[in-house]
Design an enzyme around this catalytic site. Structure first.
Site, PDB file in Angstrom:
ATOM      1  N   HIS A 135     -42.243 -22.237 -23.698  1.00 50.98           N
ATOM      2  CA  HIS A 135     -43.611 -21.687 -23.783  1.00 50.98           C
ATOM      3  C   HIS A 135     -44.697 -22.731 -23.534  1.00 50.98           C
ATOM      4  O   HIS A 135     -45.827 -22.563 -23.993  1.00 50.98           O
ATOM      5  CB  HIS A 135     -43.856 -21.006 -25.143  1.00 50.98           C
ATOM      6  N   GLU A 166     -40.570  -9.390 -21.795  1.00 47.35           N
ATOM      7  CA  GLU A 166     -39.841  -9.751 -23.014  1.00 47.35           C
ATOM      8  C   GLU A 166     -40.771 -10.483 -23.970  1.00 47.35           C
ATOM      9  O   GLU A 166     -40.709 -10.306 -25.185  1.00 47.35           O
ATOM     10  CB  GLU A 166     -38.641 -10.648 -22.648  1.00 47.35           C
ATOM     11  N   GLU A 167     -41.626 -11.341 -23.392  1.00 40.90           N
ATOM     12  CA  GLU A 167     -42.360 -12.318 -24.216  1.00 40.90           C
ATOM     13  C   GLU A 167     -43.285 -11.685 -25.237  1.00 40.90           C
ATOM     14  O   GLU A 167     -43.522 -12.248 -26.298  1.00 40.90           O
ATOM     15  CB  GLU A 167     -43.148 -13.265 -23.303  1.00 40.90           C
ATOM     16  N   HIS A 174     -34.935 -12.053 -18.653  1.00 41.78           N
ATOM     17  CA  HIS A 174     -36.250 -11.435 -18.471  1.00 41.78           C
ATOM     18  C   HIS A 174     -37.007 -12.060 -17.307  1.00 41.78           C
ATOM     19  O   HIS A 174     -36.923 -13.258 -17.053  1.00 41.78           O
ATOM     20  CB  HIS A 174     -37.067 -11.407 -19.758  1.00 41.78           C
TER      21      HIS A 174
END
Lengths: 463, 463
Positions: free
Chosen positions: B420, B321-322, B275
């Site tokens: 993250h 994607e996240e 991604h």
């Protein structure tokens, strides 16, 4: 001829080990061996460190938490049962950090993790970055060449047990901003004086030379310095640096002192301690709650002995070390006339790593006693290091007044991973290493307090 | 009887290895061995990863940097010389983070390092903290018991090679806020779903169940969760949580696709990818610039072969994607009817650690070919892992449409140290491990594209 001289010197050295030499009595050495073992099993150092970092947390000098830290220290000395607890005022200019940010502008726009250097003024500046490999390169830049630009000193500190890489890193922080201003820069950035690879920039005090107009000055985290370097390799980079910070009047904090009163020479003291203040980003665990825990716990173990040592053990929690040794200077000024009554002085202010070396600044007549203390420390993995070491930060001013320093060298291999960052938190401390420190301080302080003879401290005549 | 059945089954299994089985030709296996060695000496994967993380940096879906990332990907595919480059639109709700902070109030006042969870609304809440050991404990709290309070789920993830600890950590992030709201909470805090010990909280998307009024929701860094736990051990703790964030309309980004066109069956593709978006705190190096670098570089090595493989190699840089697999879902919807023409599909989205295992979801007739690919990967330290694995995040929607997944399992032991967080930066990537990944993807994609026969992909009839 040279051999004859050498032999004479050796004879002199041997003959200097006379009855006038300072010695540690055998009974004290026996007691110290027990103290050492008890200290290794004692968790007071950990508990004190946990208490300060948890209950007070960050305690920037002059902040609301400074006053809480002073109250905490007084209460903790009392709770541990020290014989005397008192405070001595320390006044200093107050610096306040409100906010800070930086960002790359233009086609590669992105934020950069920065922290203002202590003492930086507020202000927002935008300018092209000019990179320098080290302080000397910045100092060698042509006059006026940085007009409207932001200087970036990109020096990478290396980690080492003795922290020697900090000499250059710290110098960039202290003297870089003034050097940049002299070349016309409107802002100053530096790669953090650190050895980690996390997004936690390292703060620390800077100073602007007289006559210069201070400019916003900040440190980039190590990964951000890497990133800025990569961007610069692609072409010119413009950065906006915005700091809201500055000086805000004076503040009076306190040196907090707890004492175990000596049984026969109470006016003579062995001084140990650490600084109570911290930077505001972390909770000041390795810098320097650990030192407070180590020295409080060491004295507390001595307090628990069947009888007090001959001399007093004084534990000093210094105010505002971080912004200019204010507590250390205040204590030295106040007690200068009594320098001779301070047998030895040591500060624990290099983290919570194990102690690996010991020495004192004592003259020849106390070398044997210094060696005796070192031998008592040897089971802790500590080496006698004659000719090495020096006074801890807050001991410097006192040493200048004539007090002999003691040096308990901590392993600082990881110290600059955390130093002055948000990452300086309790979880980074190894309780077993902390206990080894407590044991070393307890043995050292006790033996010094029991010494027959002095370590050379002597008040210097006022200049 | 049972033995007879078993023997029959074994015969069936043996007989299933017939001429109809998918096989990799010997010539392709020879070519793959050379490709593997060339890949290990190639630094394209590193350069691509460095380029994306440096030039674009953080690229939150819907942000200004999202558009720059799309432009970057198109340009990079073109620069590398892919045969075809195109984009496909992906529309999703846009979430914006503006600021976030938290602080302990009262006698132990201190800041806490937090980050808002993706999807959190803005708002400032003050309340007493109620700690829960895990999600089940929160879900078991009495109805209404958190009225006016802030729920704190203090679950510590454990690190593991396969990242299995994330099942619980991720579930707390996804479902914890809704569970807290159901009990009346006015705010939600969690120990970051991470395994590090730095002051870098881990963000990530959360979702609020229909019918609930969302409350400010954030993750504490691991040291801050420790600190809050220590404070709670001393008595009630009140915290202020202030978030400025929220949803702000829709945004249309792009899936960016580069293809190496097959020489004989160009309409059949092996799909690899990663991604393109990242969270905003770091530069999205391990998540997922590394995956983009790995898959672009792997296809590029195949492009450099004397001739194109039989089928096409398609590299997909997925949008967003996240925040909910938006790119993966959009691709699956758009290409559902052609699921059968996607031989195998794999996503590299678990960092930059070495690949240690391989498998596919292929049915029996392609097990031998799967094993052949695994054997070609074995010199890279990769094991064949029949019965294990599954589709990567963005492959899930496509697998649901009938495309067979391939699984190249990365060592994720360190992945949740960085995942993250602000610490997800280029310096955390080992170039040698990255090259091993490139080699594995190149070998896998090339062999799949050269297979004689299929891996079981088949479009599912619309429900």
């Amino acid at each position: 001829m040279r051999l004859a001289l050498l032999a004479a010197a050796l004879l002199l050295a041997a003959s200097s080990a006379t009855a006038a030499d300072t010695r540690i009595p055998a009974k004290a050495l026996e007691q110290a061996a027990q103290l050492r073992e008890r200290a290794l099993a004692d968790d007071t150092g950990w508990k004190v460190t946990e208490s300060l970092t948890t209950e007070v947390g960050p305690r920037l000098a002059g902040s609301e938490a400074d006053a809480r830290a002073v109250a905490w220290a007084k209460a903790k000395f009392a709770e541990l049962g020290f014989d005397r607890v008192w405070t001595e005022p320390v006044t200093f200019p107050k610096w306040v950090r409100r906010s800070e940010s930086a960002e790359v502008l233009g086609p590669h726009a992105q934020p950069l993790a920065v922290t203002a250097l202590g003492g930086s003024p507020g202000g927002t500046v935008e300018g092209e970055i000019v990179r320098f490999a080290d302080l000397a390169a910045l100092q060698a830049a042509p006059e006026g060449s940085l007009a409207g630009k932001i200087a970036f000193v990109d020096y990478q500190m290396t980690a080492s047990r003795d922290g020697s890489g900090y000499a250059q890193g710290g110098a960039i922080r202290s003297r870089g901003p003034s050097a940049a201003i002299r070349k016309g820069a409107s802002g100053f950035l530096m790669r953090s004086a650190g050895t980690d690879n996390h997004r936690v920039p390292h703060t620390g005090i800077t100073r602007y030379d007289e006559g210069l107009t201070p400019v916003p000055s900040a440190a980039l985290s190590i990964p951000d310095a890497d990133q800025l370097g990569r961007l610069l390799a692609r072409g010119p980079v413009k950065v906006r640096l915005a700091i809201d910070a500055g000086w805000d009047g004076e503040y009076t904090s306190q040196n907090v002192i707890g004492e175990i009163t000596g049984r026969s020479r109470p006016d003579e003291v062995v001084l140990i301690g650490a600084h109570l203040d911290s930077w505001d980003l972390g909770t000041g665990a390795i810098d320097d709650a650990a030192g407070v825990g180590i020295t409080m716990a060491a004295a507390n173990l001595i307090r628990q002995l069947p009888q007090r040592p001959a001399r007093s053990i004084r534990v000093l929690a210094y105010a505002n070390e971080e912004q200019g040794l204010h507590g250390g200077k205040a204590y030295a000024e106040r007690h200068a006339a009594n320098a001779g009554r301070h047998l030895l002085a040591a500060e624990s202010d290099f983290g919570a790593g194990r102690i690996y070396a010991f020495n004192t600044g004592a003259p020849e007549h106390a070398r044997a006693a210094t060696r005796q203390i070192a031998e008592a420390l040897a089971p802790l993995g500590i080496e006698y290091a004659p000719g090495k070491g020096g006074p801890g930060p807050d001991i410097g001013p006192l040493a200048a007044k004539g007090v002999t320093w003691a040096w308990l060298a901590q392993d600082g291999s990881d110290y600059f991973h955390l130093h002055h960052t948000a990452d300086d938190t309790l979880d980074k401390i190894d309780p077993a290493a902390l206990a080894q420190n407590v044991a070393a301080y307890a043995v050292f302080a006790y033996l010094a307090a029991e010494a027959e003879g002095d370590f050379g401290s002597q008040a210097k005549p006022a200049p």
